[in-house]
Write a protein that holds these residues in place. Structure first.
Motif, mmCIF file in Angstrom:
data_model
loop_
_atom_site.group_PDB
_atom_site.id
_atom_site.type_symbol
_atom_site.label_atom_id
_atom_site.label_comp_id
_atom_site.label_asym_id
_atom_site.label_seq_id
_atom_site.Cartn_x
_atom_site.Cartn_y
_atom_site.Cartn_z
ATOM 1 N N PRO A 12 0.849 -1.203 0.000
ATOM 2 C CA PRO A 12 0.000 0.000 0.000
ATOM 3 C C PRO A 12 0.880 1.247 0.000
ATOM 4 N N VAL A 13 0.504 2.185 -0.834
ATOM 5 C CA VAL A 13 1.337 3.384 -0.993
ATOM 6 C C VAL A 13 0.484 4.636 -0.826
ATOM 7 N N TYR A 14 0.774 5.401 0.192
ATOM 8 C CA TYR A 14 0.076 6.672 0.353
ATOM 9 C C TYR A 14 1.128 7.754 0.610
ATOM 10 N N GLU A 16 4.273 8.067 -0.655
ATOM 11 C CA GLU A 16 5.571 7.449 -0.331
ATOM 12 C C GLU A 16 6.529 7.626 -1.506
ATOM 13 N N ASP A 42 -2.871 4.503 -2.948
ATOM 14 C CA ASP A 42 -4.124 4.791 -2.243
ATOM 15 C C ASP A 42 -4.432 6.293 -2.278
ATOM 16 N N ASN A 70 -8.306 8.428 -1.563
ATOM 17 C CA ASN A 70 -7.716 7.713 -0.431
ATOM 18 C C ASN A 70 -8.780 6.836 0.253
ATOM 19 N N GLY A 72 -7.769 4.165 2.280
ATOM 20 C CA GLY A 72 -7.189 3.636 3.515
ATOM 21 C C GLY A 72 -6.352 2.388 3.304
ATOM 22 N N ASP A 93 4.533 -2.787 4.311
ATOM 23 C CA ASP A 93 4.399 -1.332 4.196
ATOM 24 C C ASP A 93 5.399 -0.771 3.185
ATOM 25 N N GLN A 97 9.693 0.131 6.898
ATOM 26 C CA GLN A 97 9.685 -0.243 8.322
ATOM 27 C C GLN A 97 9.666 -1.759 8.492
ATOM 28 N N LYS A 131 1.954 5.939 20.963
ATOM 29 C CA LYS A 131 1.751 4.820 20.045
ATOM 30 C C LYS A 131 1.990 3.486 20.770
ATOM 31 N N SER A 204 4.591 9.314 9.459
ATOM 32 C CA SER A 204 3.534 8.300 9.461
ATOM 33 C C SER A 204 2.290 8.830 8.749
ATOM 34 N N TYR A 206 -0.569 7.405 9.229
ATOM 35 C CA TYR A 206 -1.673 7.100 10.109
ATOM 36 C C TYR A 206 -1.912 8.265 11.056
ATOM 37 N N LYS A 210 -7.242 8.361 11.583
ATOM 38 C CA LYS A 210 -7.144 7.053 10.920
ATOM 39 C C LYS A 210 -6.906 5.946 11.938
HETATM 40 N N1 UDP Z 1 -1.142 3.826 3.923
HETATM 41 C C1 UDP Z 1 -2.125 3.752 2.947
HETATM 42 N N2 UDP Z 1 -3.242 4.524 3.100
HETATM 43 C C2 UDP Z 1 -3.420 5.347 4.169
HETATM 44 C C3 UDP Z 1 -2.431 5.370 5.186
HETATM 45 C C4 UDP Z 1 -1.306 4.584 5.028
HETATM 46 O O1 UDP Z 1 -2.002 3.039 1.960
HETATM 47 O O2 UDP Z 1 -4.451 6.014 4.230
HETATM 48 C C5 UDP Z 1 0.072 2.988 3.735
HETATM 49 C C6 UDP Z 1 1.383 3.742 3.908
HETATM 50 O O3 UDP Z 1 1.814 4.321 2.693
HETATM 51 C C7 UDP Z 1 2.306 2.621 4.374
HETATM 52 C C8 UDP Z 1 1.381 1.728 5.182
HETATM 53 O O4 UDP Z 1 0.051 2.023 4.770
HETATM 54 O O5 UDP Z 1 2.806 1.879 3.285
HETATM 55 C C9 UDP Z 1 1.509 1.962 6.677
HETATM 56 O O6 UDP Z 1 1.361 3.341 6.971
HETATM 57 P P1 UDP Z 1 2.368 4.120 7.920
HETATM 58 O O7 UDP Z 1 3.756 3.640 7.709
HETATM 59 O O8 UDP Z 1 2.168 5.584 7.742
HETATM 60 O O9 UDP Z 1 1.840 3.656 9.347
HETATM 61 P P2 UDP Z 1 2.676 3.445 10.692
HETATM 62 O O10 UDP Z 1 3.883 2.625 10.350
HETATM 63 O O11 UDP Z 1 3.055 4.822 11.153
HETATM 64 O O12 UDP Z 1 1.725 2.749 11.612
#
Ligand code: UDP
Ligand code: MG
Length: 314
Positions: A12-14, A16, A42, A70, A72, A93, A97, A131, A204, A206, A210
């Protein structure tokens, strides 16, 4: 030698744009029998879509799906499963990470015979106190109020066998909470731990909103407890009203109270108790309809480099 299995990766790519070229390069360096690396855009507002297209033009292994807005992270994962058709599918992701090196271990476990290889994030290194603790207590609450065994720190970094992906394709739940659905599905599952790396670029995606939505989606898809609390409170209220009812009756018989006060109090107390109780029961049914009746699609694809594989079999 050609491997006798194929792997699809879904990402999933938002927003990035800086992370995805690095991630794709690292993945390709692994030299594994990738069938497709599916980038699910996304509704990014940066140049992520353009980068996805460029990566696809350079390497035909890399495919992309782009949403109309978007929808999610969880919906992006659903799209990934819908478009995947390899022997096993790994979701991860797009921000680096999830350690790329762990993929070989995921595959080794799958080759041992596991249908689902989950990963559990270690929060020891998590610097953000909010978190760390919100996640800890959320998972505790979830395991307390649901019958599904959702492990603390479950991440959306996992491997699924093709037969499990075929079931995921058929799931119509929306919103879907993968961390709950996957353990609910059953099959032969295993867990491996990992320490998350620092996000390579950006922050992030999120937001607090969200995070709250995801948390509520987890609770409401797996538990009717919040609705039951209303029923329970209604029953308690009826009980106390009944006690008060006796007290008011005695007061009426033994002393001089304002005429009309006793009857009004009794009617008020009893009816409000029953109302709460029946509202709770009604809520139980509305909740069930609410969960099963939403037929809206989880996502809308605006453009893509691949077509959805429709499984007509079984
Ligand atoms: N992501 C997505 N849609 C969203 C939010 C996040 O596709 O509305 C993707 C984001 O690009 C990443 C993955 O979901 O690849 C996890 O998001 P993020 O790393 O920001 O979350 P965290 O690691 O902070 O929990
Ligand atoms: Mg992240």
């Amino acid at each position: 030698m050609r491997a006798d299995y194929s792997i699809d990766i879904i990402i999933p790519v938002y927003n990035e744009e800086q992370n995805i070229p690095v991630l794709c390069e690292k993945l390709l360096e692994l030299n594994l029998p990738f069938h497709k690396i599916i980038l699910v855009n996304d509704g990014s507002s940066d140049s992520s879509l353009g980068i996805c297209k460029e990566l696809h033009a350079k390497n035909s292994l890399i495919e992309y799906i782009s949403f109309s807005r978007n929808f999610g992270h969880q919906a992006a994962l659903k799209a990934g499963y819908d478009y995947a058709d390899a022997d096993c599918v790994i979701s991860m992701d797009g921000d680096m990470q999830h350690p790329v090196e762990l993929i070989e271990t995921l595959i080794a476990k799958w080759r041992e015979g596991y249908d689902v290889v989950n990963t559990i994030r270690s929060d020891k290194e998590e610097k953000k106190i909010f978190k760390k603790y919100s996640s800890l207590y959320y998972y505790r609450l979830l395991s307390l109020i649901t019958s599904v065994d959702i492990k603390q720190g479950t991440a959306d970094f996992r491997l699924l066998d093709k037969k499990v992906v075929d079931i995921c394709k058929k799931l119509g739940e929306n919103p879907i909470f993968w961390r709950g659905i996957i353990p609910w599905l059953g099959f032969k599952q295993t867990f491996i731990g990992y320490t998350p790396q620092k996000r390579l670029y950006g922050t992030s995606k999120y937001t607090l909103k969200k995070m709250i939505n995801l948390a509520w989606s987890g609770i409401s898809s797996f538990s009717l407890l919040p609705l039951r609390i209303a029923t329970f409170l209604g029953v308690i209220q009826i009980f106390f009203s009944a006690c008060y009812f006796i007290y008011i009756l005695l007061m009426y018989l033994l002393s001089n109270v304002e005429p009309g006060w006793s009857s009004i109090m009794i009617i008020l107390l009893l009816t409000s108790g029953f109302q709460m109780c029946f509202l709770g029961i009604l809520g139980e049914y509305v909740g069930k309809i609410f969960i099963s009746e939403k037929n809206r699609p989880a996502y809308i694809v605006e453009s893509s480099s691949i077509v959805k594989v429709i499984n007509f079999g079984k």
